[in-house]
Structures are given as C-alpha cells and as structure tokens.
Design a protein around this motif. Structure first.
Motif, PDB file in Angstrom:
ATOM      1  N   LYS A  67      45.147 -43.105   0.959  1.00  0.00           N
ATOM      2  CA  LYS A  67      44.798 -42.491  -0.325  1.00  0.00           C
ATOM      3  C   LYS A  67      44.782 -40.967  -0.305  1.00  0.00           C
ATOM      4  O   LYS A  67      44.995 -40.316  -1.339  1.00  0.00           O
ATOM      5  CB  LYS A  67      43.441 -43.013  -0.810  1.00  0.00           C
ATOM      6  N   ASP A  68      44.565 -40.364   0.861  1.00  0.00           N
ATOM      7  CA  ASP A  68      44.514 -38.909   0.946  1.00  0.00           C
ATOM      8  C   ASP A  68      45.787 -38.289   1.522  1.00  0.00           C
ATOM      9  O   ASP A  68      45.848 -37.081   1.747  1.00  0.00           O
ATOM     10  CB  ASP A  68      43.316 -38.471   1.807  1.00  0.00           C
ATOM     11  N   ASP A 111      49.362 -36.740   1.415  1.00  0.00           N
ATOM     12  CA  ASP A 111      49.996 -35.925   0.379  1.00  0.00           C
ATOM     13  C   ASP A 111      51.103 -36.658  -0.375  1.00  0.00           C
ATOM     14  O   ASP A 111      51.219 -36.543  -1.598  1.00  0.00           O
ATOM     15  CB  ASP A 111      50.570 -34.648   0.999  1.00  0.00           C
ATOM     16  N   LYS A 144      49.425 -39.000  -2.874  1.00  0.00           N
ATOM     17  CA  LYS A 144      48.742 -38.278  -3.950  1.00  0.00           C
ATOM     18  C   LYS A 144      49.732 -37.650  -4.930  1.00  0.00           C
ATOM     19  O   LYS A 144      49.484 -37.619  -6.139  1.00  0.00           O
ATOM     20  CB  LYS A 144      47.839 -37.190  -3.357  1.00  0.00           C
ATOM     21  N   ASN A 145      50.863 -37.160  -4.403  1.00  0.00           N
ATOM     22  CA  ASN A 145      51.836 -36.459  -5.252  1.00  0.00           C
ATOM     23  C   ASN A 145      53.001 -37.347  -5.684  1.00  0.00           C
ATOM     24  O   ASN A 145      53.947 -36.865  -6.302  1.00  0.00           O
ATOM     25  CB  ASN A 145      52.370 -35.238  -4.508  1.00  0.00           C
TER      26      ASN A 145
END
Length: 337
Positions: free
Chosen positions: A295-296, A298, A301-302
């Motif tokens: 979930k964290d 990059d 997230k992007n």
C-alpha cells in the motif's frame, strides 16, 4: 480502481521474400535461383550453448547450405524468421502462450503449419522433415529433442543468444546477423539490425538528458506467496536502456522468486506486469493494488502499473520498439510530448 494503460502499439515491419520459386520439376531438381544461391553460399559454423538444458555443454553446427525446412518452437522465433523474409523456409511451428503485438505477421503465419501448442511429439516434429530447429535451450533437453536425437535426424539446433540469462540487446543483433548468414540473407539481416539500432539510439539520446535518478522498476510475472520476477537477461537490459533500474538487478539469475518485504524495501516507482495473451492482467493488477503489503509502494500509490507482452521484452522482431514503450512508461512527460 483505475485500469492500467497499455503502452504497446503495433509496429509495421515490412518482410521481404527470401526466394521466388519459378517452378519445380517432378524429379525434384532445383530451380535456377536455388542453384545460384547454393553456389554462392559461404559455409557457416556456429556453437550452440545447451548448458541450461542439462543436455551437455555446447554443440557445434556447420551449415553447407541454407536450411530449407525450419521448425520454430514459439511465436517469437517464428516472427524473427518471418522478419528475415523466410516464410518459404519454415516447415512448421509451435504456438506459445504470449504472442507479440508489435509484429504484423499473422497473415504469413496462417500458411505455416502449427505442429502443436505445447507438448510437441518427436513423431509430429519428424513428420515435416525438418533440417533446422530454433527455440529455447529447454526445447533441446533430454525430455524433448536432445542433441543426439537432432543429430540422428539431420536437424541443426539453434538457440538464440538473446535467450541467455545475461543477454543484452546486442545479443539480439548478433542473432539476426548469424541467422542472416545461416539462411543466406545477411544483407537483409544487417538492414533489420540497423533499423533496430536507430530506434534504440533515439531513446538513448532522450534518456541521457533526463536529470533525475533512473526510475526504479519491478517486473511482476506471477505468484502470490512468493512473487516471480525478472532480474537479469534481455528484460533487464531493455529497462536499463529505457532509463530505468530493475530493483532486483543484483540477483544473478534471469528470473527468481523474491519476497514482498524485499519489494517494499526497494520501493519500485513503476511495475511491469508480464502479459500472456491478456490472460489475468486485470486480476494481477487487482491483486497488486489490494495487497496490503504494497500500500505504501510508490508504483501502487501513483498507479504506475503497465502490462507488457512477455515475448516482446524477452526477445523478438518487435523488441527494439519496446524500448521506446518502456521509456514512455518511465518518463511520460518526456516521451509523450
């Protein structure tokens, strides 16, 4: 969830016929074109590396004339011979589960017999009287068509250098030239290589002006408990040429299982999903995006997740075009303008 954008586009590749048959007498005599070609043929000797197949170390093959009845073990190998205008020299082929969308040889393939989708038998192979076979080294293992079987049946073996664990795009160029020599179409092979080099150099010229650090890239092939990823070999080299850095380029294997913890620690900015004929692409993306461990990251997230055809990135007639596709995925602001 936002669907990933496919950045693979069809590339038109012109093919040139290797020979024009003016006619064939009932007694099997050669046409005048073939006679000229045989008279001008320069013998070619190659060394084939079968180390990974478990079928011995190396095999030496000498060609006194160009093969007339080639068999290809996979679409990527068929595409290369078709790119060299050799449709009249292919007696049969097998289909793989990841067909390139960068090449335009579907019409020509229709006229080439499909011997099997998988599990080709020795009997079926011999039914087309092959004198040349091209495929992965695993195709020539003891479980399939080992070197002794091929030698006894007059089948020359060719395993492309670009399939090696530490291959680079230079190996793809070398394979084209070698096949050009074997099939007596060296001039065309050189033209194809020069075209590929021109495409790749254009990407290199743009990448060298990018000031940021190379984009960190993770290749996701499959696996939920232990993800399977590309490390070395041609895929890794293409990523590097396109301005990326494979986060597992420190593993001395072409492909390997890794842990989700390692992926999180290395925090990829871009994820490439290996595409096998569009099978399970959405499922693979959904799995990655819903995996709490990522979930964290990059790339998650992007939403920087892109599918890519496996055969294109592992080597084939459309591979040079893939370099630009990768660069567009890594640096859309630079390459999409």
């Amino acid at each position: 969830m936002k669907k990933s954008k496919s950045f693979l586009y069809l590339a038109s590749i012109c093919t040139i016929s290797l020979s024009i048959f003016l006619g064939c007498a009932s007694n099997g005599s050669k046409s005048s074109n073939e006679q000229v070609k045989d008279n001008t043929y320069k013998p070619v000797t190659i060394t084939v590396d079968l180390l990974r197949s478990g079928n011995g170390d190396k095999v030496e093959e000498t060609f006194e004339s160009s093969p007339k009845r080639a068999v290809t073990f996979g679409d990527e190998f068929t595409d290369i011979l078709l790119d060299l205008g050799l449709e009249n020299s292919i007696a049969g082929r097998t289909e793989s589960n990841c067909k390139s969308i960068r090449t335009t040889f579907d019409e020509k393939k229709k006229d080439i017999p499909v011997l099997a989708n998988k599990n080709l038998s020795q009997e079926k192979l011999l039914s087309v009287q092959p004198d040349f076979a091209m495929g992965w080294d695993s195709n020539f293992s003891d479980k399939k068509f080992n070197k002794d079987f091929c030698k006894e049946n007059g089948i020359a073996i060719y395993t492309p250098k670009f399939t090696g664990d530490h291959a680079t795009i230079q190996d793809l160029y070398t394979d084209y030239i070698t096949l050009g020599e074997i099939f007596n179409v060296k001039s065309l092979a050189e033209d194809k290589v020069n075209t590929m080099k021109t495409k790749v150099e254009k990407v290199k010229d743009k990448v060298k002006n990018i000031k940021s650090e190379p984009k960190k890239v993770f290749i996701y092939d499959s696996g939920e408990e232990s993800p399977f990823t590309g490390c070395q070999g041609l895929p890794g080299d293409l990523i590097k040429i396109a301005g990326g850095k494979n986060i597992f380029d420190d593993i001395d294997k072409a492909w390997a299982h890794v842990s989700w913890e390692d992926i999180v620690d290395r925090n990829p900015e871009v994820i490439l999903i290996m595409n096998y004929n569009n099978e399970n692409i959405e499922e693979k993306e959904k799995f990655l995006c819903s995996n709490p461990a990522l979930k964290d990251v990059d790339a998650i997230k992007n939403k920087r997740i892109y599918p890519i055809i496996l055969s294109d990135i592992e080597g084939g007639a459309g591979t040079a075009d893939v370099v630009e596709d990768l660069a567009k995925a890594f640096y859309p602001d630079v390459f999409n303008n």
